[in-house]
Design a protein around this motif. Structure first.
Motif, mmCIF file in Angstrom:
data_model
loop_
_atom_site.group_PDB
_atom_site.id
_atom_site.type_symbol
_atom_site.label_atom_id
_atom_site.label_comp_id
_atom_site.label_asym_id
_atom_site.label_seq_id
_atom_site.Cartn_x
_atom_site.Cartn_y
_atom_site.Cartn_z
ATOM 1 N N LEU A 245 0.587 58.264 2.150
ATOM 2 C CA LEU A 245 -0.599 58.617 2.163
ATOM 3 C C LEU A 245 -0.907 59.807 3.093
ATOM 4 O O LEU A 245 -0.116 59.916 4.109
ATOM 5 C CB LEU A 245 -1.716 57.570 2.269
ATOM 6 C CG LEU A 245 -1.737 56.545 1.540
ATOM 7 C CD1 LEU A 245 -2.308 55.161 2.100
ATOM 8 C CD2 LEU A 245 -2.239 56.841 0.053
ATOM 9 N N VAL B 183 -8.650 56.650 -0.855
ATOM 10 C CA VAL B 183 -7.518 56.210 -0.926
ATOM 11 C C VAL B 183 -6.947 55.589 -2.243
ATOM 12 O O VAL B 183 -5.847 55.470 -2.825
ATOM 13 C CB VAL B 183 -7.485 55.128 0.345
ATOM 14 C CG1 VAL B 183 -6.276 54.206 0.286
ATOM 15 C CG2 VAL B 183 -7.792 55.745 1.510
ATOM 16 N N TYR C 26 -5.706 57.934 -4.730
ATOM 17 C CA TYR C 26 -4.323 58.410 -4.281
ATOM 18 C C TYR C 26 -3.608 57.254 -4.860
ATOM 19 O O TYR C 26 -2.427 57.658 -5.236
ATOM 20 C CB TYR C 26 -4.361 58.752 -2.847
ATOM 21 C CG TYR C 26 -3.376 59.811 -2.407
ATOM 22 C CD1 TYR C 26 -2.015 59.314 -2.074
ATOM 23 C CD2 TYR C 26 -3.749 60.709 -2.306
ATOM 24 C CE1 TYR C 26 -0.929 60.201 -1.664
ATOM 25 C CE2 TYR C 26 -2.761 61.964 -1.993
ATOM 26 C CZ TYR C 26 -1.495 61.468 -1.716
ATOM 27 O OH TYR C 26 -0.595 62.458 -1.307
ATOM 28 N N LEU D 89 -6.038 56.988 8.832
ATOM 29 C CA LEU D 89 -4.553 56.871 8.499
ATOM 30 C C LEU D 89 -3.676 57.703 9.476
ATOM 31 O O LEU D 89 -2.506 57.754 9.287
ATOM 32 C CB LEU D 89 -4.570 57.132 7.167
ATOM 33 C CG LEU D 89 -4.939 56.210 6.104
ATOM 34 C CD1 LEU D 89 -5.007 56.844 4.675
ATOM 35 C CD2 LEU D 89 -4.461 55.107 5.728
ATOM 36 N N LEU E 276 -5.146 48.477 2.577
ATOM 37 C CA LEU E 276 -3.921 48.643 1.896
ATOM 38 C C LEU E 276 -3.572 47.183 1.252
ATOM 39 O O LEU E 276 -3.339 47.182 0.015
ATOM 40 C CB LEU E 276 -2.894 49.436 2.732
ATOM 41 C CG LEU E 276 -3.134 50.614 2.864
ATOM 42 C CD1 LEU E 276 -1.823 51.189 3.941
ATOM 43 C CD2 LEU E 276 -3.100 51.631 1.876
#
Length: 614
Positions: free
Chosen positions: A318, A328, A331, A351, A364
């Motif tokens: 990322l 996020v 992505y 991040l 995550l």
């Protein structure tokens, strides 16, 4: 006096003369060597002469001059010395012809003098015979000369004035009827004055921008080769003189270090230009091209068990930025609008830190759990297609060397995680993460001796990547293609900025010129070219900053390279300057454009960087 003003002065002054005489070397003709004696070293290093030739050639000329003091020596006398026993002077003559090229402005000026009815001669201090120099000049376009006077033919030199007096006696001209054009104050200006002849001195060619004085024959060859060549627009010149030598050297390094049976595969998009140069040196069709990005591989990575280092690897895939939860998820391959329970879409996650923060790790892991349910169908679909694409490209089935611009080898590690293969990596440069994650025998870096790249490289790496990348949208997803998959083509590709097109064209033009030139077999001095690129990053000229600064780069978003607002905007909102400087990806160029003052912006940036890290 600039060259343009000198040529105008030549046109005016020559009108009162009957003849114009020119010096040859470094005046009418330019050499692709920085110093005449470099030719001997380069002949030896490219196999055109035996080992030890350069030292023997210098010693032989010194011995010949010692035997014949007070006069010019000939090439035959030099090669008659025992130091050069068995050597053929024809090889030196051929090498000399190969490195010579006409100065186009002086060729046009000499021809204009001839067209006006003036007699045109050359007068040169040189050990080569007059017939050989005359042939070189004819091949270079000077086929209209009325005579060639060379010191080796008459045993006298310009610097004493005696060769000029011999020239006057042979042509029947009076000193006042002749204008001489040369480049050396001692031999040309003073020597002509001793014979009563007026002289115009040609200014030396401008050094190639950002290159320091050459410290070796190889560096001198590149330095001289770049003088007077290439486009004049700033972006094209950056491509020709900076990107071209560096990338062609990288391509040659890849070719020379290729392992038998290992296929060279270049990663899209930033290695597309390098691949084109590699195929020129290694042969067309010698490489593969893998259209992947970290984003296109994230769905497949998210579905792997996030144990051990797998979670850290996913985080490395990322962007190292502050992103919202919605960003996020996008992505990672989720559909727009997907909600993640317990994580508001607009909440920001940092991040950038390592080790990964607890909040980032929990996000995550929650996304990985979400990917296994109904909301994860787009993720699972893209994961299957990504795996199908990699299988179709042979990743995991055959030995492969991945070529990338480099930093920490993240893409190589992702591909190894997804395919179970152990790949080779070849990188333009690296940071300290590369060999912390991959041993040197599986990941080699070209620049800086494989050590982590210096500050100025990373300060300009976004600019470098933008200029050399294939001018197309990134691969973010795949679509079915028969039994396999292919990259999904964006419906509306972005137009190619003119600066990018000019820089890429300049790099390709350099490669074509160099490979067709006299030193095609000579290894390019990569560290010398890299130092010039670092100087551009550190201290860009105003024209270069203006030409490239308005470009944008992608890194989890779109960021300007160096595009400040009007100064009046900053006066109204001083904090905007800090925000724009933070967002700029080429900060020295941003400062150069925003505050056009003669200040050491490189030191300002380095101090700011030190303060930030301190």
């Amino acid at each position: 006096m600039t060259k343009q003003r000198l040529l105008q002065h030549l046109q005016r002054t020559a009108g009162s003369c009957r003849a114009v005489a020119f010096d040859v070397f470094d005046t009418l003709l330019r050499r692709d060597v920085a110093a005449p004696a470099d030719l001997f070293a380069l002949m030896e290093r490219t196999g055109r002469a035996r080992p030890g030739f350069a030292a023997a050639r210098r010693a032989a000329e010194a011995a010949a001059r010692a035997r014949h003091p007070g006069r010019e020596v000939t090439l035959a006398e030099i090669y008659a010395c025992p130091e050069l026993a068995g050597a053929d002077p024809a090889a030196e003559c051929a090498a000399e012809r190969a490195v010579l090229r006409p100065d186009p402005d002086l060729l046009a000026a000499a021809r204009a003098c001839k067209d006006r009815g003036l007699r045109v001669y050359v007068v040169s201090d040189m050990y080569l015979p007059a017939a050989g120099i005359g042939e070189i000049l004819r091949r270079a376009g000077f086929d209209f000369l009325d005579g060639v006077f060379v010191s080796s033919e008459y045993g006298v030199q310009k610097r004493s004035g005696r060769l000029f007096r011999t020239f006057l006696r042979q042509t029947g001209l009076r000193p006042a009827q002749v204008l001489f054009v040369g480049n050396d104050r001692r031999a040309d200006a003073l020597g002509a004055a001793l014979a009563g002849i007026r002289c115009l001195l040609v200014p030396p060619p401008a050094p190639p921008a950002h290159y320091g004085p050459p410290a070796s024959a190889e560096e001198g060859a590149l330095y001289a080769f770049l003088q007077g060549r290439g486009p004049r627009d700033p972006a094209g010149a950056v491509g020709y003189a900076l990107l071209g030598p560096l990338l062609l050297a990288f391509a040659a390094w890849l070719r020379d270090n290729a392992r038998p049976g290992v296929r060279m595969v270049f990663l899209a998009r930033d290695m597309e230009l390098v691949r084109r140069l590699y195929d020129r040196t290694a042969g067309a069709g010698a490489s593969g091209y893998l259209r992947v990005s970290r984003r296109s591989l994230c769905p497949a990575l998210l579905l792997r068990p996030l144990t051990g280092g797998a979670l850290d690897l996913l985080a490395d895939a990322l962007p190292r930025q502050r992103l919202t939860v919605a960003q996020v998820l996008a992505y990672l391959g989720f559909a727009p609008g997907t909600a993640l329970p317990g994580h508001p879409a607009g909440a920001e996650i940092d991040l950038r830190t390592r080790p990964l923060s607890r909040a980032a790790g929990e996000l995550l892991l929650a996304a990985a759990a979400l990917a296994k349910g109904p909301a994860g169908e787009p993720v699972r679909r893209q994961a299957r297609l990504a795996r199908a694409y990699l299988a179709g490209e042979g990743i995991g089935r055959e030995p492969v060397c991945l070529v990338d611009i480099g930093s920490g080898g993240t893409t190589q590690r992702i591909l190894e995680e997804l395919t179970g293969a152990r790949l080779q990596g070849a990188y333009l440069a690296c940071d300290e993460r590369l060999h912390a994650q991959l041993p040197p025998d599986r990941a080699a870096a070209f620049l800086f001796g494989g050590r982590p790249a210096p500050l100025w490289y990373w300060a300009g790496q976004p600019m470098l990547e933008r200029l050399i990348s294939e001018p197309c949208a990134p691969t973010t997803a795949y679509e079915p293609a028969g039994e396999g998959a292919r990259p999904a083509v964006p419906a509306d590709p972005a137009p190619v900025p003119g600066a990018v097109a000019a820089a890429r064209a300049g790099a390709l033009d350099f490669a074509a010129d160099w490979l067709a030139g006299p030193w095609a077999g000579l290894g390019l001095p990569a560290e010398y070219a890299a130092a010039a690129l670092l100087d551009l990053i550190r201290a860009p000229g105003r024209a270069e900053a203006d030409a490239l600064g308005d470009l944008t780069v992608e890194d989890g978003g779109e960021w300007p390279l160096a595009a400040p607002r009007r100064r009046a905007d900053y006066l109204r909102d001083p904090r905007a300057f800090g925000r724009d400087l933070r967002d700029a990806r080429w900060k020295t160029a941003f400062l150069r454009r925003a505050l056009p003052l003669p200040l050491p912006w490189d030191k300002v940036y380095a101090a700011l960087k030190h303060r930030q890290n301190g």
